[in-house]
Design a protein around this motif. Structure first.
Motif, mmCIF file in Angstrom:
data_model
loop_
_atom_site.group_PDB
_atom_site.id
_atom_site.type_symbol
_atom_site.label_atom_id
_atom_site.label_comp_id
_atom_site.label_asym_id
_atom_site.label_seq_id
_atom_site.Cartn_x
_atom_site.Cartn_y
_atom_site.Cartn_z
ATOM 1 N N ARG A 83 44.823 40.075 37.201
ATOM 2 C CA ARG A 83 44.431 38.705 36.860
ATOM 3 C C ARG A 83 44.659 37.744 38.009
ATOM 4 N NH1 ARG A 83 46.212 37.744 30.602
ATOM 5 N NH2 ARG A 83 44.766 39.254 29.741
ATOM 6 N N ARG A 84 45.607 38.021 38.866
ATOM 7 C CA ARG A 84 45.878 37.138 39.997
ATOM 8 C C ARG A 84 44.875 37.323 41.124
ATOM 9 N NH1 ARG A 84 51.498 35.009 41.303
ATOM 10 N NH2 ARG A 84 52.279 34.593 39.238
ATOM 11 N N GLY A 85 44.011 38.287 41.007
ATOM 12 C CA GLY A 85 42.986 38.447 42.026
ATOM 13 C C GLY A 85 43.120 39.716 42.834
ATOM 14 N N GLY A 86 44.149 40.487 42.598
ATOM 15 C CA GLY A 86 44.299 41.732 43.335
ATOM 16 C C GLY A 86 43.209 42.710 42.940
ATOM 17 N N GLY A 87 43.167 43.040 41.679
ATOM 18 C CA GLY A 87 42.141 43.915 41.151
ATOM 19 C C GLY A 87 42.137 45.288 41.792
ATOM 20 N N THR A 88 41.120 46.068 41.455
ATOM 21 C CA THR A 88 40.982 47.390 42.036
ATOM 22 C C THR A 88 40.145 47.295 43.297
ATOM 23 O OG1 THR A 88 39.003 47.845 40.756
ATOM 24 C CG2 THR A 88 41.113 48.457 39.750
ATOM 25 N N ARG A 89 40.038 48.399 44.009
ATOM 26 C CA ARG A 89 39.303 48.406 45.271
ATOM 27 C C ARG A 89 37.827 48.093 45.041
ATOM 28 N NH1 ARG A 89 39.539 53.410 49.516
ATOM 29 N NH2 ARG A 89 39.168 52.150 51.355
ATOM 30 N N LYS A 90 37.243 48.669 43.994
ATOM 31 C CA LYS A 90 35.843 48.401 43.678
ATOM 32 C C LYS A 90 35.621 46.929 43.361
ATOM 33 C CE LYS A 90 34.006 52.716 41.867
ATOM 34 N NZ LYS A 90 33.496 53.384 40.678
ATOM 35 N N GLU A 91 36.536 46.354 42.593
ATOM 36 C CA GLU A 91 36.403 44.947 42.216
ATOM 37 C C GLU A 91 36.494 44.046 43.438
ATOM 38 O OE1 GLU A 91 39.559 44.590 39.430
ATOM 39 O OE2 GLU A 91 38.369 45.358 37.759
ATOM 40 N N ALA A 96 33.709 40.604 47.420
ATOM 41 C CA ALA A 96 33.376 40.280 48.804
ATOM 42 C C ALA A 96 31.867 40.207 48.991
ATOM 43 C CB ALA A 96 33.986 41.314 49.754
ATOM 44 N N ARG A 97 31.137 41.131 48.357
ATOM 45 C CA ARG A 97 29.667 41.083 48.441
ATOM 46 C C ARG A 97 29.121 39.801 47.824
ATOM 47 N NH1 ARG A 97 28.827 45.805 45.613
ATOM 48 N NH2 ARG A 97 30.137 47.232 46.746
ATOM 49 N N ALA A 98 29.680 39.417 46.711
ATOM 50 C CA ALA A 98 29.208 38.209 46.031
ATOM 51 C C ALA A 98 29.565 36.959 46.831
ATOM 52 C CB ALA A 98 29.818 38.118 44.648
ATOM 53 N N ALA A 99 30.683 36.992 47.555
ATOM 54 C CA ALA A 99 31.112 35.828 48.326
ATOM 55 C C ALA A 99 30.275 35.625 49.584
ATOM 56 C CB ALA A 99 32.574 35.959 48.700
ATOM 57 N N ARG A 100 29.636 36.680 50.067
ATOM 58 C CA ARG A 100 28.810 36.528 51.264
ATOM 59 C C ARG A 100 27.659 35.574 51.027
ATOM 60 N NH1 ARG A 100 28.259 42.563 53.373
ATOM 61 N NH2 ARG A 100 27.143 42.630 51.424
ATOM 62 N N GLY A 101 27.211 35.493 49.799
ATOM 63 C CA GLY A 101 26.169 34.526 49.468
ATOM 64 C C GLY A 101 24.769 34.981 49.798
ATOM 65 N N ASP A 102 24.507 36.270 49.859
ATOM 66 C CA ASP A 102 23.142 36.724 50.083
ATOM 67 C C ASP A 102 22.283 36.288 48.915
ATOM 68 O OD1 ASP A 102 23.916 37.921 52.396
ATOM 69 O OD2 ASP A 102 24.166 39.925 51.511
ATOM 70 N N ALA A 103 21.155 35.660 49.241
ATOM 71 C CA ALA A 103 20.253 35.197 48.193
ATOM 72 C C ALA A 103 19.493 36.389 47.629
ATOM 73 C CB ALA A 103 19.283 34.173 48.749
#
Length: 153
Positions: A83-91, A96-103
């Motif tokens: 919940r703090r943002g660590g998550g699993t490796r896949k998550e 990171a992919r979503a944060a790149r902002g590719d349209a």
């Protein structure tokens, strides 16, 4: 054996108190006391007391409860870390992919605001006094302003 004796004595004492209460013509309370006093002897006769004493006085049972507690703490800790943002490796990779902002469609243009609607920022808007002066309509609002100031508006 000791637990069964204690439960039997508690039941007998409860039934005695129920009898005294019934003698005092408080039948509803006497019935309730009798019902409570029959519970310990009922537990003895069903074997629940023997089962509980077997569990309570064996060290291996307490070790098992301790291990269950440790497992529960591990589950809770991993949930807190996720919940703090660590998550699993896949998550983390997906984030990171979503944060790149590719349209989704890079060639798509930005949506229009509509034809004829100028985009005016709040700091670009003129104040009402400046609009009246800039309009050049020749109307004098000084008397209205004086009335409003007089009333504190």
């Amino acid at each position: 054996m000791l637990a069964e004796t204690i439960c039997s004595a508690a039941s007998a004492a409860g039934l005695g108190i129920a009898a005294v209460t019934a003698y005092r013509k408080r039948f509803l309370a006497a019935t309730r006391i009798a019902a409570y006093s029959l519970i310990p002897i009922g537990l003895v006769l069903t074997g629940v007391v023997q089962w509980v004493t077997d569990i309570a006085f064996k060290p291996s049972v307490w070790l098992g409860f301790g291990l269950l507690g440790v497992a529960w703490l591990l589950f809770i800790t991993t949930r807190a870390v996720e919940r703090r943002g660590g998550g699993t490796r896949k998550e983390r990779k997906a984030a990171a992919r979503a944060a790149r902002g590719d349209a989704v469609a890079p060639a798509a243009s930005a949506p229009s605001l509509g034809a004829g609607v100028p985009a005016v920022r709040p700091q670009q808007r003129e104040k009402p006094k400046q609009q009246a002066a800039a309009s050049g309509s020749g109307e004098d609002f000084s008397d209205i302003e004086a009335i409003l100031k007089k009333h504190g508006i």
